[in-house]
Design a protein around this motif. Sequence first.
Motif, PDB file in Angstrom:
ATOM      1  N   VAL A  57       0.852  -1.190   0.000  1.00 53.87           N
ATOM      2  CA  VAL A  57       0.000   0.000   0.000  1.00 53.87           C
ATOM      3  C   VAL A  57       0.888   1.240   0.000  1.00 53.87           C
ATOM      4  N   GLN A  58       0.390   2.318  -0.552  1.00 56.38           N
ATOM      5  CA  GLN A  58       1.165   3.555  -0.577  1.00 56.38           C
ATOM      6  C   GLN A  58       1.310   4.113   0.837  1.00 56.38           C
ATOM      7  N   SER A  59       2.217   5.072   0.998  1.00 57.13           N
ATOM      8  CA  SER A  59       2.570   5.564   2.338  1.00 57.13           C
ATOM      9  C   SER A  59       1.366   6.136   3.075  1.00 57.13           C
ATOM     10  N   LEU A  60       1.376   5.968   4.394  1.00 54.68           N
ATOM     11  CA  LEU A  60       0.269   6.437   5.224  1.00 54.68           C
ATOM     12  C   LEU A  60       0.026   7.942   5.098  1.00 54.68           C
ATOM     13  N   PRO A  61       1.050   8.803   5.173  1.00 54.76           N
ATOM     14  CA  PRO A  61       0.778  10.254   5.045  1.00 54.76           C
ATOM     15  C   PRO A  61       0.091  10.613   3.733  1.00 54.76           C
ATOM     16  N   PHE A  62       0.522   9.997   2.633  1.00 56.27           N
ATOM     17  CA  PHE A  62      -0.063  10.287   1.320  1.00 56.27           C
ATOM     18  C   PHE A  62      -1.522   9.836   1.270  1.00 56.27           C
ATOM     19  N   VAL A  63      -1.784   8.606   1.702  1.00 54.19           N
ATOM     20  CA  VAL A  63      -3.148   8.068   1.683  1.00 54.19           C
ATOM     21  C   VAL A  63      -4.046   8.853   2.643  1.00 54.19           C
ATOM     22  N   MET A  64      -3.504   9.213   3.808  1.00 56.99           N
ATOM     23  CA  MET A  64      -4.290   9.963   4.788  1.00 56.99           C
ATOM     24  C   MET A  64      -4.682  11.338   4.244  1.00 56.99           C
ATOM     25  N   PHE A  65      -3.744  12.012   3.583  1.00 59.17           N
ATOM     26  CA  PHE A  65      -4.033  13.326   3.003  1.00 59.17           C
ATOM     27  C   PHE A  65      -5.185  13.240   2.007  1.00 59.17           C
ATOM     28  N   LEU A  66      -5.138  12.260   1.118  1.00 57.56           N
ATOM     29  CA  LEU A  66      -6.185  12.121   0.105  1.00 57.56           C
ATOM     30  C   LEU A  66      -7.515  11.715   0.731  1.00 57.56           C
ATOM     31  N   THR A  90     -13.386  15.872  -6.617  1.00 61.16           N
ATOM     32  CA  THR A  90     -12.347  15.593  -5.613  1.00 61.16           C
ATOM     33  C   THR A  90     -12.097  14.102  -5.491  1.00 61.16           C
ATOM     34  N   PHE A  91     -13.179  13.335  -5.478  1.00 64.60           N
ATOM     35  CA  PHE A  91     -13.062  11.880  -5.373  1.00 64.60           C
ATOM     36  C   PHE A  91     -12.298  11.311  -6.574  1.00 64.60           C
ATOM     37  N   ILE A  92     -12.636  11.783  -7.755  1.00 61.00           N
ATOM     38  CA  ILE A  92     -11.925  11.334  -8.961  1.00 61.00           C
ATOM     39  C   ILE A  92     -10.465  11.765  -8.911  1.00 61.00           C
ATOM     40  N   ALA A  93     -10.231  12.987  -8.425  1.00 64.67           N
ATOM     41  CA  ALA A  93      -8.862  13.503  -8.348  1.00 64.67           C
ATOM     42  C   ALA A  93      -7.993  12.646  -7.432  1.00 64.67           C
ATOM     43  N   THR A  94      -8.578  12.139  -6.335  1.00 65.09           N
ATOM     44  CA  THR A  94      -7.789  11.287  -5.428  1.00 65.09           C
ATOM     45  C   THR A  94      -7.335  10.013  -6.148  1.00 65.09           C
ATOM     46  N   PHE A  95      -8.208   9.461  -6.963  1.00 70.21           N
ATOM     47  CA  PHE A  95      -7.839   8.266  -7.713  1.00 70.21           C
ATOM     48  C   PHE A  95      -6.728   8.571  -8.723  1.00 70.21           C
ATOM     49  N   LEU A  96      -6.850   9.712  -9.387  1.00 75.69           N
ATOM     50  CA  LEU A  96      -5.827  10.095 -10.359  1.00 75.69           C
ATOM     51  C   LEU A  96      -4.484  10.321  -9.678  1.00 75.69           C
ATOM     52  N   MET A  99      -2.881   7.036  -8.894  1.00 83.43           N
ATOM     53  CA  MET A  99      -2.280   6.511 -10.127  1.00 83.43           C
ATOM     54  C   MET A  99      -0.996   7.265 -10.462  1.00 83.43           C
ATOM     55  N   ALA A 100      -1.051   8.595 -10.313  1.00 84.21           N
ATOM     56  CA  ALA A 100       0.107   9.420 -10.660  1.00 84.21           C
ATOM     57  C   ALA A 100       1.318   9.078  -9.806  1.00 84.21           C
ATOM     58  N   LYS A 101       1.067   8.751  -8.537  1.00 82.10           N
ATOM     59  CA  LYS A 101       2.181   8.401  -7.647  1.00 82.10           C
ATOM     60  C   LYS A 101       2.915   7.162  -8.162  1.00 82.10           C
ATOM     61  N   GLU A 102       2.158   6.224  -8.711  1.00 80.85           N
ATOM     62  CA  GLU A 102       2.788   5.026  -9.265  1.00 80.85           C
ATOM     63  C   GLU A 102       3.549   5.342 -10.556  1.00 80.85           C
ATOM     64  N   ILE A 103       3.030   6.297 -11.314  1.00 78.39           N
ATOM     65  CA  ILE A 103       3.697   6.678 -12.563  1.00 78.39           C
ATOM     66  C   ILE A 103       5.016   7.390 -12.273  1.00 78.39           C
ATOM     67  N   LEU A 104       4.994   8.252 -11.253  1.00 81.19           N
ATOM     68  CA  LEU A 104       6.155   9.102 -10.977  1.00 81.19           C
ATOM     69  C   LEU A 104       7.204   8.433 -10.084  1.00 81.19           C
ATOM     70  N   GLN A 118      -1.402  -3.752  -6.507  1.00 81.03           N
ATOM     71  CA  GLN A 118      -1.749  -3.864  -5.090  1.00 81.03           C
ATOM     72  C   GLN A 118      -1.810  -2.493  -4.433  1.00 81.03           C
ATOM     73  N   ARG A 119      -0.794  -1.683  -4.688  1.00 77.84           N
ATOM     74  CA  ARG A 119      -0.742  -0.364  -4.049  1.00 77.84           C
ATOM     75  C   ARG A 119      -1.898   0.529  -4.500  1.00 77.84           C
ATOM     76  N   ILE A 120      -2.187   0.504  -5.785  1.00 76.13           N
ATOM     77  CA  ILE A 120      -3.290   1.321  -6.306  1.00 76.13           C
ATOM     78  C   ILE A 120      -4.622   0.860  -5.705  1.00 76.13           C
ATOM     79  N   SER A 121      -4.862  -0.436  -5.738  1.00 69.64           N
ATOM     80  CA  SER A 121      -6.135  -0.985  -5.255  1.00 69.64           C
ATOM     81  C   SER A 121      -6.326  -0.749  -3.760  1.00 69.64           C
ATOM     82  N   SER A 122      -5.305  -1.085  -2.978  1.00 64.97           N
ATOM     83  CA  SER A 122      -5.424  -0.963  -1.527  1.00 64.97           C
ATOM     84  C   SER A 122      -5.498   0.489  -1.082  1.00 64.97           C
ATOM     85  N   SER A 123      -4.731   1.359  -1.721  1.00 65.59           N
ATOM     86  CA  SER A 123      -4.740   2.784  -1.349  1.00 65.59           C
ATOM     87  C   SER A 123      -6.092   3.414  -1.659  1.00 65.59           C
TER      88      SER A 123
END
Length: 283
Positions: A57-66, A90-96, A99-104, A118-123
Amino acid sequence: MSTVLQRLLVFFIGIPLIILITTAEFCNHLILHIAIISVSIIATMELHKMVKSRSSVQSLPFVMFLTVLIPLITYLTVIFGWSTHVISLTFIATFLLVMAKEILGYDKETASFEKSIQRISSSFFIIFYCGYLISFISRMTGWKHASVLISSFLMLVFFSDSIAWLFGMLFGKNNKNIFKASPNKSIAGYIGGIFGPILLGFLGWKFIPYLSEQSLPAILTIAFFAALTSIIGDLVESVIKRAANFKDSGHIIPGRGGLLDSIDSILFSAPLFFLLTELFFGQ
């Protein structure tokens, strides 16, 4: 202190406190929104810990912020009278952004993208569960009779949970194990959890002025689906905990475990209650 006594103390102290918060209408229920955002933060921490034990899963601070961003934007939407499309955006933006975090930035440990799904789905699941679902309570504060309706919603969910527990204790000894995800829950408990809120809905229609002006079939329909989704929410939380091999999501609430253990029913009931109330009451 026994678990039963702890649950009773939470019920008789915690629930009146929560209902009191819903009646504080200062600045469009600012206190309630602060509580919602605080709950969203704690719930994210608990769910992130459980998900991380079994999946990447992506980092807690990042997921918590979104996650927190959604109820925060919902409050601003209510305050400034923005279109509810802003919440959807806003909801759509969080998903994008997930995704962007995985791209970058790829997985630095393996230098590959093999766990990106896994990270995209779980986050995004955490964001949806702890941020989007609870935002429907924030949306309710924009209603003309918000205090009455939010209090009624919370009472329906709490009553469903409490009556289910009581009926299970009294009559559920020989009819358990209907759902493998929660084998200690009984048929008697589920029956109590459904019909208790329906009775409460009838009493609300009978004695609460604003609700008395509404259609009784509409109120009973809302009460039924609030109870049903409340039970589903509890079972889904059980599935998550079993998948993660956690007995409780945390230890913050005496006699109940983590915060998610207490709000799972609320999270699942809030969207349907909101939509049905708008449909039947024209809010």
